[in-house]
Design a protein around this motif. Structure first.
Motif, PDB file in Angstrom:
ATOM      1  N   MET A 100      24.391  44.107  53.901  1.00  0.00           N
ATOM      2  CA  MET A 100      24.920  42.761  54.100  1.00  0.00           C
ATOM      3  C   MET A 100      26.399  42.739  53.762  1.00  0.00           C
ATOM      4  O   MET A 100      26.863  43.486  52.894  1.00  0.00           O
ATOM      5  N   SER A 101      27.129  41.896  54.456  1.00  0.00           N
ATOM      6  CA  SER A 101      28.557  41.715  54.177  1.00  0.00           C
ATOM      7  C   SER A 101      28.767  40.333  53.581  1.00  0.00           C
ATOM      8  O   SER A 101      28.313  39.329  54.135  1.00  0.00           O
ATOM      9  N   GLY A 102      29.443  40.296  52.439  1.00  0.00           N
ATOM     10  CA  GLY A 102      29.692  39.035  51.759  1.00  0.00           C
ATOM     11  C   GLY A 102      30.968  39.111  50.942  1.00  0.00           C
ATOM     12  O   GLY A 102      31.953  39.724  51.374  1.00  0.00           O
ATOM     13  N   ILE A 103      30.957  38.527  49.768  1.00  0.00           N
ATOM     14  CA  ILE A 103      32.137  38.484  48.903  1.00  0.00           C
ATOM     15  C   ILE A 103      31.786  39.037  47.529  1.00  0.00           C
ATOM     16  O   ILE A 103      30.770  38.653  46.931  1.00  0.00           O
ATOM     17  N   ALA A 104      32.633  39.920  47.026  1.00  0.00           N
ATOM     18  CA  ALA A 104      32.500  40.421  45.662  1.00  0.00           C
ATOM     19  C   ALA A 104      33.709  39.956  44.854  1.00  0.00           C
ATOM     20  O   ALA A 104      34.799  39.781  45.396  1.00  0.00           O
ATOM     21  N   TYR A 105      33.508  39.768  43.556  1.00  0.00           N
ATOM     22  CA  TYR A 105      34.626  39.382  42.705  1.00  0.00           C
ATOM     23  C   TYR A 105      34.459  39.994  41.319  1.00  0.00           C
ATOM     24  O   TYR A 105      33.346  40.331  40.882  1.00  0.00           O
ATOM     25  N   ASN A 106      35.571  40.141  40.639  1.00  0.00           N
ATOM     26  CA  ASN A 106      35.610  40.673  39.279  1.00  0.00           C
ATOM     27  C   ASN A 106      35.749  39.494  38.315  1.00  0.00           C
ATOM     28  O   ASN A 106      36.752  38.781  38.347  1.00  0.00           O
ATOM     29  N   ASP A 107      34.738  39.287  37.476  1.00  0.00           N
ATOM     30  CA  ASP A 107      34.766  38.093  36.620  1.00  0.00           C
ATOM     31  C   ASP A 107      35.794  38.175  35.492  1.00  0.00           C
ATOM     32  O   ASP A 107      36.036  37.181  34.797  1.00  0.00           O
ATOM     33  N   ALA A 133      39.026  39.793  44.150  1.00  0.00           N
ATOM     34  CA  ALA A 133      37.899  39.534  45.047  1.00  0.00           C
ATOM     35  C   ALA A 133      38.110  40.266  46.364  1.00  0.00           C
ATOM     36  O   ALA A 133      39.232  40.642  46.708  1.00  0.00           O
ATOM     37  N   ALA A 134      37.021  40.439  47.098  1.00  0.00           N
ATOM     38  CA  ALA A 134      37.104  41.168  48.364  1.00  0.00           C
ATOM     39  C   ALA A 134      35.922  40.848  49.254  1.00  0.00           C
ATOM     40  O   ALA A 134      34.817  40.600  48.761  1.00  0.00           O
ATOM     41  N   MET A 135      36.169  40.822  50.566  1.00  0.00           N
ATOM     42  CA  MET A 135      35.036  40.919  51.483  1.00  0.00           C
ATOM     43  C   MET A 135      34.399  42.268  51.207  1.00  0.00           C
ATOM     44  O   MET A 135      35.089  43.286  51.087  1.00  0.00           O
TER      45      MET A 135
END
Length: 391
Positions: free
Chosen positions: A168-175, A261-263
Motif C-alpha cells: 500500500m502507498s500512504g504517508i509515513a512520518y517521524n514523530d 514525512a514522506a509518501m
C-alpha cells in the motif's frame, strides 16, 4: 517502484546505520540466447533448473546461511534447483534489458520474472505477446488467490500472471519531527513541514493519493482529474514544500531524522521497525499495487507453474511472509495474496501476522485503490510526469 532506488534496496542502504538486517544479493544482467528455450513447451516434464528473477530482499531468508528456506524446500520436494537472481531494481530498467531479446523472439533465460501492476511494463509484456500462458492444470492452488486479485484489468482471467506480493502507498512520518501527518493536505500544505517532505516518483502512487484527496477517482482517470492532481503536486514542488521526488530512498532519511514525512510504501515501514516512524493511509484513501509473477516467452511453462502452485500453499506463503524467529528466518513483510497465509503466519510469527501493514483487514483494504491502467499508458500523462520529476 521507480528508476531511482527500489524499496527493497533501501535495506542495503541503511545497513551501515544498523537499522535493518540485510541479506547480500548478487545482481546479474539478463542474458539472451539466439533461440527460444527448448524447455518452453507444454509437456509436463520438470526442468532441472528454474530461472527466477526477482527484486532484492523479497523472499524468506535464513539470516545465518543467507539461504532461502522455501526454495530449499521446493527443491527437496520436486528435485528442481531454483537459480534465484535478485536483478530487478526497477521495472523500467529491467524491461529495458529484456525487451531487445524478446522483440527478436529470443529467450531471456528466465522462467519467472516479477513486475508491478502500477507501472506500464507488466501490461506491455502481455500486450506484446512476450509472456507465456500459465499452465493452470499445474496450479490447483490458484483457488487460494484472494478474491480482490482474481480479475485485474491487465490480465482479466489471470491467464498470464499471478501475484507475488502487494503493498500500500500512504504517508509515513517521524514523530520526533512532526505531529501526526494524516492527510495530503498536511503533507503538501502544512508550512511547518516545508522542505521536510518527499513525494514518490511513481506516477501511479503519487497521483492516486492526491486524486483521492481532491475528490477524484484514480481508478478512472480523466484529463481534469489528472491535471488537478498534477498541478497540486507541482505547486508543492515550486513552493519548496516537497524537497524531492524519491524511490524508497526516503526511508533511511526518515529513520535518521532528515525528513519529517514522506509518501511511503507500507512494507518499508514494517521492515524499518523504528518506533518513531508511523505509517498511515491518508484520510481520503491510499494506493494499492501488486508485484506479479510472469513467465517470459521461452520460459519453461510447466516448471514455472509448478513453482507458482507451491508458493500458493498457505503454509508456504505463511513462512515466506512472516519468517520464523525460532529458526532465525526473516520473512518478506509485504501483503501476501494467498488465502490462509495469515493463519499459517500466526503459528510462526504472531507479531507479523497481526501487523496491519502486512495482513491488512478488509476495512483497511477498502481504503486503498488501484490506479487506472489506461492512464499508465497515456503518453501525454507520462511525459508530463517525467518532466516534473526530472526537472
Amino acid at each position: 517502484m521507480t528508476d531511482v532506488l527500489t524499496r527493497r534496496d533501501l535495506l542495503r542502504r541503511a545497513a551501515a546505520s544498523g537499522a535493518f538486517l540485510t541479506v547480500p544479493g548478487v545482481l546479474a544482467a539478463c542474458g539472451g540466447s539466439s533461440s527460444k528455450s527448448s524447455s518452453s513447451g507444454s509437456d509436463h516434464t520438470l526442468a532441472k533448473t528454474l530461472h527466477f528473477s526477482n527484486w532484492p530482499l523479497y523472499i524468506d531468508t535464513n539470516n545465518k546461511t543467507h539461504s532461502h528456506p522455501s526454495l530449499q524446500d521446493f527443491q527437496k520436494k520436486t528435485g528442481v534447483h531454483v537459480q534465484y537472481t535478485e536483478d530487478i531494481n526497477d521495472n523500467a530498467s529491467f524491461f529495458g534489458k529484456i525487451q531487445g531479446p524478446l522483440s527478436r523472439g529470443q529467450s531471456i533465460d528466465r522462467d519467472i520474472v516479477v513486475l508491478t501492476d502500477n507501472d506500464r511494463y507488466l501490461a506491455l509484456m502481455i500486450k506484446k505477446g512476450w509472456a507465456e500462458k500459465l499452465d493452470k492444470s499445474a496450479i490447483p492452488n490458484i483457488k487460494n488467490l484472494v478474491a480482490v486479485q482474481r480479475h485485474p484489468g491487465f490480465d482479466p482471467n489471470r491467464e498470464y500472471s499471478l501475484p507475488w506480493q502487494s503493498g500500500m502507498s500512504g504517508i509515513a512520518y517521524n514523530d520526533n519531527l512532526s505531529d501526526p501527518v494524516l492527510s495530503v493536505d498536511d503533507l503538501l500544505e502544512n508550512p511547518k513541514l516545508k522542505g521536510k517532505v518527499t513525494c514518490l516518483n511513481s506516477m501511479g502512487d503519487a497521483l492516486t493519493i492526491v486524486m483521492l484527496a481532491n475528490g477524484d477517482d484514480p481508478t478512472k482517470v480523466t484529463d481534469k482529474g489528472f491535471n488537478a492532481a498534477f498541478d497540486r503536486i507541482k505547486k508543492a514542488v515550486d513552493s519548496k514544500q516537497i524537497r524531492q521526488f524519491t524511490g524508497n530512498d526516503y526511508a533511511p532519511l526518515l529513520a535518521k531524522g532528515d525528513l519529517a514525512a514522506a509518501m511511503s510504501w507500507s512494507g518499508d515501514i514494517a521492515q524499518i521497525g523504528n518506533k518513531h516512524i508511523h505509517w498511515n493511509i491518508p484520510k481520503d484513501g491510499g494506493a494499492l499495487w501488486t508485484d506479479n509473477m510472469l513467465i517470459p516467452k521461452g520460459g519453461n511453462v510447466y516448471t514455472a507453474s509448478v513453482y507458482m502452485n507451491y508458493v500458493y500453499q498457505p503454509s508456504v506463503a505463511g513462512l515466506m511472509e512472516a519468517g520464523d524467529p525460532k529458526k532465525n528466518i526473516t520473512g518478506i513483510y509485504y501483503i501476501p495474496p494467498v488465502i490462509g497465509s495469515k493463519q499459517a503466519a500466526l503459528k510462526l510469527n504472531p507479531s507479523v501476522a497481526n501487523n496491519q501493514l502486512i495482513f491488512p483487514s478488509a476495512a483497511t483494504l477498502a481504503k486503498v485503490h488501484l490506479f487506472d491502467s489506461a492512464a499508465l499508458n497515456n503518453q501525454k500523462y507520462l511525459q508530463q510526469w517525467q518532466n516534473l520529476i526530472s526537472g
